[in-house]
Design a protein around this motif. Structure first.
Motif: not given
Length: 429
Positions: A97-124
């Motif tokens: 949620a907080l990552s959406f307030q980042l500049p667009t140039s960095t949001f995409f990569s940061i949000s993808l890292v967060i989603l990947l971490v979330g995917a490992f958490i969800s799968a576990t």
């Protein structure tokens, strides 16, 4: 931070107090990571090829979760694992949620890292929750609550792809600020997980302390033994082809369907608003998907899998032609509702048959592990085509892409004639 999760509980706790909420919590992050992410990236103007590639790659944890599943069995308790994963998911969604307030140039990569971490958490969390379910409930109650857990998982799908998307679209309209609308929406999802964590902290029983030594009698079996037994079964090559190809067309369509519905008419799409998408695909579409799944289970129970598999594969694949029609004719939204709903209904029928077959081939001593391997291969069969779908769509346009999707359904249906599948007596006999 150490979470004290194993306080003694003396009184009996009914499964109604925790099974529904556990499986609602299982469905929410999966849909946010795999489906809702496609919507918010599209809203923010990310390229179709990038969206489909990266949101497919972050499916990797569900492909490989079988490899760390034994660690969940051996170390600590399922209760502690699932509570820890819920707490971690709360933090993960908050960070997203907080990552959406980042500049667009960095949001995409940061949000993808967060989603990947979330995917490992969800799968576990998936592994721990299914293990906890088998420990906390008797066999009779497991059978009784299987429909309840499935229903609650599907309600989480409607909530995530329907309500949350519609809510974000409403905020977007009122605030005229897309990042802020999604920050608030995903912040709400984070708060929901915080509530679920606190609720489960005080309601979950402690089955592993009562059944110490019984929970996992095979934890010492080498994983290679399980793998070898899976790939040694009769007809393994047609089975592998079936698992990887049965949903090939749907795998290509899955993310592009969302992008097509949201894309502007000038880009070849239907130009639905975020609110309209939440209703068309995330609500009515998902309700149709659930209805198809329920009907599919009833029909297979009555007539047997062998008689149903090919007709249900046709039900899965033939409605893909609706997207060919919509891409060429750009129908009004009043027609989009039934076309998307019918396509999703067929998807529900076809996916039910596929799931039943995955259970059908899981036999013998290691059937639970075999099913995990099959679902991992299934996830791989979705991840790879999904990753390239956006690049293909951008190269050929939506109309030709949907024709390609329809042609790619043929190999999967052809494998049905080669897989091992015995005739079964139906319940009507």
């Amino acid at each position: 931070m150490t979470i004290q999760t194993d306080k003694p509980r003396k009184k009996f706790i009914t499964p109604w107090a925790f099974v529904p909420s556990l499986y609602f919590a299982e469905g929410m992050p999966y849909m946010i990571i795999n489906a809702v992410s496609v919507v918010f990236y599209k809203n923010l103007g990310i390229d179709n090829a990038e969206i489909t590639f990266w949101t497919s790659i972050i499916n990797l944890p569900w492909v490989v979760k079988m490899f760390w599943g034994p660690a969940v069995d051996i170390y600590s308790t399922k209760r502690r694992w699932l509570l820890t994963m819920q707490f971690a998911m709360c933090l993960c969604l908050g960070a997203l949620a907080l990552s959406f307030q980042l500049p667009t140039s960095t949001f995409f990569s940061i949000s993808l890292v967060i989603l990947l971490v979330g995917a490992f958490i969800s799968a576990t969390y998936d592994i721990a929750t299914d293990g906890f379910y088998m420990l906390a409930l008797s066999e009779e109650k497991q059978a009784f609550f299987v429909g309840i857990r499935t229903l609650c998982y599907r309600l989480a799908i409607i909530f995530s792809t329907g309500f949350l998307v519609y809510f974000a679209g409403s905020l977007e309209k009122s605030t005229q600020n897309i990042p802020l609308s999604w920050s608030i929406t995903l912040g709400l999802a984070s708060v929901i997980f915080a509530i679920l964590f606190v609720f489960h902290l005080f309601t979950l029983p402690q089955p592993e302390s009562a059944n110490r030594g019984e929970s996992d009698t095979r934890s010492g079996i080498p994983f290679v033994t399980v793998i070898r037994s899976y790939f040694a079964q009769r007809g393994i090559f047609p089975i592998l082809a079936f698992i990887l190809l049965y949903r090939l067309g749907e795998a290509m369509l899955l993310k592009i369907a969302t992008l097509f519905l949201l894309d502007e008419a000038s880009a070849g799409g239907l130009g639905l608003s975020t609110e309209e998408y939440g209703l068309v695909y995330g609500t009515f579409g998902v309700i149709s998907l659930i209805s198809g799944g329920i009907l599919g289970g009833l029909v297979i129970a009555k007539y047997g899998l062998k008689k149903c598999l090919l007709p249900m594969a046709l039900a899965l694949n033939l409605p893909d032609l609706f997207y060919v029609y919509m891409a060429y004719n750009k129908p009004p939204i009043e027609l989009v509702y039934p076309l998307v709903s019918l396509e999703q209904f067929g998807y529900g029928l076809g996916f039910t048959a596929f799931t039943v077959y995955l259970m059908y081939i899981c036999k013998g001593e290691y059937k639970t592990s075999h099913f995990a391997i099959s679902t991992g291969l299934m996830a791989l069969g979705l991840m790879l085509p999904g990753a390239i779908s956006g690049t293909i769509q951008q190269s050929v346009g939506y109309p030709v892409f949907f024709i390609v999707v329809f042609l790619l359904t043929i190999p999967g249906m052809a494998t049905i004639f080669f897989i091992p599948l015995k005739e079964e007596r139906s319940q009507a006999d």
